[in-house]
Design a protein around this motif. Structure first.
Motif, short mmCIF file in Angstrom:
data_model
loop_
_atom_site.label_atom_id
_atom_site.label_comp_id
_atom_site.label_asym_id
_atom_site.label_seq_id
_atom_site.Cartn_x
_atom_site.Cartn_y
_atom_site.Cartn_z
N VAL A 64 0.84 -1.19 0.00
CA VAL A 64 0.00 0.00 0.00
C VAL A 64 0.88 1.25 0.00
N GLN A 66 1.58 4.96 1.06
CA GLN A 66 1.21 5.82 2.18
C GLN A 66 0.30 6.95 1.71
N ASN A 88 -2.61 -1.50 10.43
CA ASN A 88 -1.91 -2.11 9.31
C ASN A 88 -2.83 -2.08 8.08
N TRP A 89 -2.70 -1.03 7.27
CA TRP A 89 -3.59 -0.87 6.11
C TRP A 89 -3.45 -2.02 5.09
N PRO A 90 -2.24 -2.51 4.78
CA PRO A 90 -2.15 -3.65 3.86
C PRO A 90 -2.87 -4.88 4.39
N CYS A 107 3.17 -7.71 4.26
CA CYS A 107 2.37 -6.49 4.28
C CYS A 107 3.34 -5.31 4.14
N GLN A 109 4.27 -1.17 3.07
CA GLN A 109 3.75 0.18 2.94
C GLN A 109 4.90 1.15 2.78
N GLY A 140 -3.44 2.08 -3.50
CA GLY A 140 -3.35 3.32 -2.74
C GLY A 140 -4.59 4.15 -2.96
N ARG A 177 8.05 -1.31 6.07
CA ARG A 177 8.19 -0.07 5.32
C ARG A 177 9.15 -0.25 4.13
#
Length: 547
Positions: A64, A66, A88-90, A107, A109, A140, A177
């Motif tokens: 994902v 940011q 955790n958006w992913p 995951c 980002q 995104g 990250r």
């Protein structure tokens, strides 16, 4: 022989622009809007909605970009919601599209920055090449329009968003990250150079100086280029936030309808718009995985070459209108793609937060900047809409359609983060990778460190942290607020005696109006620094009795 397990291909793409003014309770949340474009990408890959659901469930990883929406959400009320909607958006996105038990280590980002979406694709392609993953969902969004609308209604609106957008997860582990993080320096923050609309006008004025043009002539030229961008946006109303073609005169004049000064010499119509509700997603997998999944080769888009570079901090750059990092990025992406030269590129989507962002890329890569319709596939950030760091993924979705309709052609995506700080690029085609790389045994990405050292070791200007005395202005801007009222004058220049670079500000309305009414490049100014705050200010002996 080329190993198909190592060759990444884009197999599905999807993008969506939510209708402006959608009621808060009907608007999609960040996770929901990304999940929707992931499903669109799945359907694009399989030509079947139900097959797409099965395809998404079997993806190995989720990456994902940011979003500024996430950062804004975390601000305390009333600037934000006071809490993140997901740790955790992913992971939340994976859950939304049906991926069960997505491992934390898959995951991903990015950090913030307009380079992020293309940089993320470069990084994920490398992971596929190294056989760390076989497939990945890259997505995104920005939903700042809905968020800001909700916050404007006070706690009632904020409460509605909190309840509707919350995505509880059993694990609180944050994603892995990816990519470089840029942090503004203390001197930049003190003088307001941590906001794009205050920095890019400085680059624009420096570029104008190099062309020896007046503000009026130069900005009309830039507005002609951006008029072309608005034409492309108007031709794609389904995807554009502002699908209106604007004349060069409308864009250049602060007095045209709906327009105003923002950061002189930029008007509102020169500037990226982040308060949008937009998402884009792509599915990438290895050739071998695509064959196992039965995805038609007519869908495959190859990443033939990519590059990522980092520029020096703004105040230490020898020339404020040039970008060595962009030049080297262009050189390296052309070399990696093995297509001969940039003359092979037929389709381009250049990151376009402000006119100067396009002009500098054009200058460094050798493109003609006059016709804006040939430099964007979407309409650009001011007219298509600028969904933050994810904009260039929208460009890639648009490019995929062009390349599939024109097999064998090549397209370029460039992405720019910060203040010309971070750059990424990719060259794409339906042409198989083994055609341009006949001796390769695997897809490869040149380690950016191998050419970044050339930039790191390049020349830089000495910066005075406590400037005093006479100096000469290299570039300048006037920041505006509200309905277009002067707020702050900013100059960058060199001290006459030491030739050290300085930045200084002024809140003198009369002086700011002088800066807008006459040529200020090369102006002599007196600079002084407050020993307590460390803020440098400037003044001049110019007298204009008409003000």
């Amino acid at each position: 022989m080329l190993d198909p397990e190592t060759v990444p291909v884009v197999v599905g793409v999807g993008r969506y622009t939510q209708k402006r003014g959608t009621p808060i309770l009907e608007a999609l949340s960040p996770i929901d809007i990304m999940a929707w474009t992931c499903r669109l990408a799945g359907r694009d890959a399989t030509d079947s909605f139900y097959s797409s659901l099965h395809l998404l469930k079997q993806v190995d990883a989720v990456a994902v970009v940011q979003s500024a929406t996430e950062a804004r959400i975390c601000h305390k009320f009333p600037r934000g919601l006071g809490t993140n909607i997901s740790p955790n958006w992913p992971k939340s996105l994976g859950k939304a599209v049906g991926i069960k038990d997505l491992p934390w280590e898959r995951c991903y980002q990015t950090y913030d920055g307009g380079n992020s979406s293309q940089m993320l694709i470069n990084s994920m392609a490398e992971k596929i090449s190294n056989k760390e993953i076989r497939s990945v969902l890259v997505s995104g969004c920005e939903v700042l329009s809905t968020l800001m609308s909700a916050l404007s209604k006070g706690e009632i609106g904020a409460a509605q968003i909190r309840e509707k957008w919350n995505e509880p997860l059993a694990s609180s582990k944050t994603p892995v990250r990816v990519g470089p993080e840029y942090c503004d320096t203390e001197v930049e923050i003190k003088h307001g150079l941590h906001v794009p609309i205050r920095v890019y006008p400085l680059f624009e004025q420096a570029y104008r100086s190099s062309l020896d043009l007046s503000v009026e002539d130069h900005m009309l030229n830039q507005s002609k280029m951006f008029s072309g961008f608005s034409k492309v946006a108007a031709e794609n109303p389904e995807h554009s936030w502002f699908p209106t073609e604007r004349s060069p005169e409308d864009i250049a004049s602060p007095n045209s309808r709906g327009n105003k000064w923002v950061g002189y010499p930029y008007t509102k119509y020169h500037c990226a718009v982040m308060n949008v509700d937009q998402s884009a997603s792509v599915i990438i997998m290895s050739e071998a995985e695509a064959m196992r999944r039965g995805i038609s080769k007519s869908k495959w888009i190859y990443l033939h070459g990519c590059a990522d570079t980092i520029e020096k901090m703004t105040l230490r750059r020898p020339q404020l209108h040039r970008s060595p990092a962009m030049r080297i990025m262009g050189r390296e992406v052309a070399k990696a793609s093995n297509i001969g030269s940039m003359d092979m590129i037929k389709y381009k989507d250049i990151y376009s937060c402000f006119p100067i962002a396009v002009s500098v890329v054009a200058r460094e890569l050798g493109f003609d900047p006059k016709d804006g319709t040939k430099l964007t596939l979407t309409g650009g950030l001011p007219y298509h809409g600028g969904p933050g760091s994810n904009y260039s993924l929208h460009g890639l979705v648009a490019l995929a359609s062009k390349l599939r309709a024109d097999p064998g052609s090549y397209g370029l995506i460039t992405a720019n983060g910060g203040y010309f700080n971070k750059h990424s690029a990719g060259i794409y085609s339906t042409t198989p990778y083994h055609i341009t790389h006949p001796n390769a045994v695997k897809w490869s990405r040149m380690n950016p460190k191998s050419y970044q050292c050339e930039l790191d070791n390049g020349p830089e200007v000495k910066l005075s942290n406590c400037p005093e005395g006479l100096g000469t202005v290299e570039t300048y801007t006037v920041v505006h607020k509200g309905k277009g009222n002067e707020y702050r004058g900013i100059v960058i220049g060199k001290l006459n005696e030491s030739q050290e670079r300085f930045v200084a500000t002024s809140n003198d309305t009369k002086l700011m109006r002088i800066m807008k009414s006459r040529e200020f490049l090369g102006q002599q100014v007196n600079v002084s620094t407050d020993n307590h705050t460390g803020i440098s200010t400037f003044r001049t002996n110019i007298v204009n009795s008409s003000l």
